[in-house]
Design a protein around this motif. Structure first.
Motif, PDB file in Angstrom:
ATOM      1  N   ILE A  89      39.899 -12.256  -1.582  1.00  0.00           N
ATOM      2  CA  ILE A  89      38.722 -11.591  -2.169  1.00  0.00           C
ATOM      3  C   ILE A  89      39.737 -10.682  -2.963  1.00  0.00           C
ATOM      4  N   GLU A  90      38.935 -10.801  -3.827  1.00  0.00           N
ATOM      5  CA  GLU A  90      39.817  -8.771  -4.564  1.00  0.00           C
ATOM      6  C   GLU A  90      38.140  -8.215  -5.305  1.00  0.00           C
ATOM      7  N   LEU A  91      37.931  -7.291  -4.618  1.00  0.00           N
ATOM      8  CA  LEU A  91      36.835  -6.469  -5.079  1.00  0.00           C
ATOM      9  C   LEU A  91      37.624  -5.023  -5.786  1.00  0.00           C
ATOM     10  N   ARG A  92      36.257  -4.576  -6.767  1.00  0.00           N
ATOM     11  CA  ARG A  92      36.547  -2.943  -6.926  1.00  0.00           C
ATOM     12  C   ARG A  92      35.809  -2.142  -6.654  1.00  0.00           C
ATOM     13  N   LYS A  93      35.570  -1.392  -6.154  1.00  0.00           N
ATOM     14  CA  LYS A  93      35.012  -0.725  -5.588  1.00  0.00           C
ATOM     15  C   LYS A  93      35.620   1.542  -5.498  1.00  0.00           C
ATOM     16  N   ASN A  94      35.241   1.955  -5.071  1.00  0.00           N
ATOM     17  CA  ASN A  94      35.169   3.318  -5.462  1.00  0.00           C
ATOM     18  C   ASN A  94      36.971   3.614  -6.153  1.00  0.00           C
ATOM     19  N   GLN A  95      36.621   2.934  -7.385  1.00  0.00           N
ATOM     20  CA  GLN A  95      38.261   2.945  -8.341  1.00  0.00           C
ATOM     21  C   GLN A  95      39.385   2.472  -7.558  1.00  0.00           C
ATOM     22  N   ILE A  96      39.047   1.569  -6.781  1.00  0.00           N
ATOM     23  CA  ILE A  96      40.203   0.660  -5.473  1.00  0.00           C
ATOM     24  C   ILE A  96      40.087  -0.941  -5.688  1.00  0.00           C
ATOM     25  N   ASN A  97      41.010  -1.559  -5.769  1.00  0.00           N
ATOM     26  CA  ASN A  97      41.659  -2.849  -5.962  1.00  0.00           C
ATOM     27  C   ASN A  97      41.809  -2.829  -4.517  1.00  0.00           C
ATOM     28  N   TYR A  98      40.466  -3.933  -3.871  1.00  0.00           N
ATOM     29  CA  TYR A  98      41.492  -4.254  -2.837  1.00  0.00           C
ATOM     30  C   TYR A  98      41.459  -5.025  -2.527  1.00  0.00           C
ATOM     31  N   LYS A  99      42.077  -5.977  -1.427  1.00  0.00           N
ATOM     32  CA  LYS A  99      42.843  -7.499  -1.802  1.00  0.00           C
ATOM     33  C   LYS A  99      42.504  -8.132   0.248  1.00  0.00           C
ATOM     34  N   ILE A 100      41.519  -8.435   0.153  1.00  0.00           N
ATOM     35  CA  ILE A 100      41.057  -9.191   1.562  1.00  0.00           C
ATOM     36  C   ILE A 100      41.612 -10.512   1.066  1.00  0.00           C
ATOM     37  N   LYS A 101      41.984 -11.126   2.373  1.00  0.00           N
ATOM     38  CA  LYS A 101      42.127 -12.904   2.558  1.00  0.00           C
ATOM     39  C   LYS A 101      40.983 -12.288   4.059  1.00  0.00           C
ATOM     40  N   VAL A 102      40.299 -13.985   3.405  1.00  0.00           N
ATOM     41  CA  VAL A 102      38.701 -14.277   4.545  1.00  0.00           C
ATOM     42  C   VAL A 102      39.714 -14.977   6.215  1.00  0.00           C
ATOM     43  N   ASN A 103      39.999 -14.718   6.888  1.00  0.00           N
ATOM     44  CA  ASN A 103      40.394 -15.098   8.424  1.00  0.00           C
ATOM     45  C   ASN A 103      39.565 -15.892   9.020  1.00  0.00           C
ATOM     46  N   ASP A 104      38.409 -15.973   8.892  1.00  0.00           N
ATOM     47  CA  ASP A 104      37.271 -16.301  10.121  1.00  0.00           C
ATOM     48  C   ASP A 104      35.746 -15.693   8.956  1.00  0.00           C
ATOM     49  N   ILE A 105      34.830 -17.142  10.135  1.00  0.00           N
ATOM     50  CA  ILE A 105      32.913 -16.404   8.969  1.00  0.00           C
ATOM     51  C   ILE A 105      32.683 -15.687  10.240  1.00  0.00           C
ATOM     52  N   PRO A 106      31.672 -14.664  10.228  1.00  0.00           N
ATOM     53  CA  PRO A 106      31.423 -14.089  11.178  1.00  0.00           C
ATOM     54  C   PRO A 106      30.313 -14.948  11.607  1.00  0.00           C
ATOM     55  N   PRO A 107      29.551 -14.739  12.542  1.00  0.00           N
ATOM     56  CA  PRO A 107      27.953 -15.205  12.671  1.00  0.00           C
ATOM     57  C   PRO A 107      26.799 -13.930  11.914  1.00  0.00           C
ATOM     58  N   ASN A 108      27.357 -12.834  12.156  1.00  0.00           N
ATOM     59  CA  ASN A 108      26.756 -12.026  11.470  1.00  0.00           C
ATOM     60  C   ASN A 108      27.071 -10.656  11.378  1.00  0.00           C
ATOM     61  N   ARG A 109      26.374  -9.529  11.251  1.00  0.00           N
ATOM     62  CA  ARG A 109      26.442  -8.517  10.383  1.00  0.00           C
ATOM     63  C   ARG A 109      27.984  -7.818  12.086  1.00  0.00           C
ATOM     64  N   VAL A 110      29.097  -6.945  12.014  1.00  0.00           N
ATOM     65  CA  VAL A 110      30.087  -7.477  13.310  1.00  0.00           C
ATOM     66  C   VAL A 110      30.335  -5.682  13.125  1.00  0.00           C
ATOM     67  N   GLY A 111      30.865  -5.084  14.413  1.00  0.00           N
ATOM     68  CA  GLY A 111      31.416  -3.962  14.473  1.00  0.00           C
ATOM     69  C   GLY A 111      32.176  -3.763  13.478  1.00  0.00           C
ATOM     70  N   ALA A 112      32.273  -1.777  13.624  1.00  0.00           N
ATOM     71  CA  ALA A 112      33.765  -1.601  12.759  1.00  0.00           C
ATOM     72  C   ALA A 112      35.189  -2.205  13.097  1.00  0.00           C
ATOM     73  N   LYS A 113      35.204  -1.999  14.905  1.00  0.00           N
ATOM     74  CA  LYS A 113      36.178  -2.719  15.544  1.00  0.00           C
ATOM     75  C   LYS A 113      36.032  -3.451  15.866  1.00  0.00           C
ATOM     76  N   LEU A 114      35.543  -4.966  15.204  1.00  0.00           N
ATOM     77  CA  LEU A 114      35.742  -6.115  14.866  1.00  0.00           C
ATOM     78  C   LEU A 114      35.654  -6.799  13.699  1.00  0.00           C
ATOM     79  N   VAL A 115      35.825  -6.102  13.020  1.00  0.00           N
ATOM     80  CA  VAL A 115      36.410  -6.414  11.323  1.00  0.00           C
ATOM     81  C   VAL A 115      37.451  -7.154  11.462  1.00  0.00           C
ATOM     82  N   ASP A 116      38.709  -6.486  12.060  1.00  0.00           N
ATOM     83  CA  ASP A 116      40.300  -7.649  11.114  1.00  0.00           C
ATOM     84  C   ASP A 116      39.865  -8.786  12.067  1.00  0.00           C
ATOM     85  N   LEU A 117      38.637  -8.707  12.690  1.00  0.00           N
ATOM     86  CA  LEU A 117      38.966 -10.795  13.319  1.00  0.00           C
ATOM     87  C   LEU A 117      38.594 -11.308  12.229  1.00  0.00           C
ATOM     88  N   TYR A 118      38.193 -11.025  10.935  1.00  0.00           N
ATOM     89  CA  TYR A 118      37.203 -11.929  10.403  1.00  0.00           C
ATOM     90  C   TYR A 118      38.262 -12.293   8.824  1.00  0.00           C
TER      91      TYR A 118
END
Length: 127
Positions: free
Chosen positions: A47-76
């Motif tokens: 996923i590539e997304l542009r937010k606040n003039q930064i082009n983020y690149k993200i690779k999806v590891n897994d699909i979360p069941p629902n919104r996750v806490g900030a500490k658990l975001v790196d799992l997904y």
């Protein structure tokens, strides 16, 4: 899972409405394709997304069941954003410090002195 819901779940957007709007405006791409908010996301997608003039690149590891806490975001997700994007953001921040917005009124005494110092220095450099 829908792309707008995924971006909301991994805390890139505060609300799902903001994530949906970003997708509709074309700020989000999946595997180099501009997508609709309803597009499904699968593990190993990029996923590539542009937010606040930064082009983020993200690779999806897994699909979360629902919104996750900030500490658990790196799992997904794995953040593969190049460092140059963040360095460019720092330079933008510094350039905004010296910029006066149009219509803010007369220059202050400090602004006037800075302008005079600048013009004096350029006149000396020309000679």
């Amino acid at each position: 899972m829908r792309i707008d819901k995924f971006l909301w779940c991994v805390r890139y957007y505060k609300t799902r409405t903001l994530a949906t709007t970003a997708c509709k405006k074309g700020h989000v791409r999946v595997n180099q394709e501009v997508i609709k908010p309803s597009r499904e996301v699968f593990p190993t997608d990029t996923i590539e997304l542009r937010k606040n003039q930064i082009n983020y690149k993200i690779k999806v590891n897994d699909i979360p069941p629902n919104r996750v806490g900030a500490k658990l975001v790196d799992l997904y997700r794995t953040d593969i954003t190049p460092k140059e994007q963040f360095e460019a953001q720092e330079l933008l921040k510094y350039s905004k410090d010296y910029y006066r917005k149009k219509g803010t009124g007369r220059p202050t005494k400090k602004d006037r002195r800075d302008i005079e110092d600048y013009t004096d220095n350029t006149a000396e450099d020309d000679q």
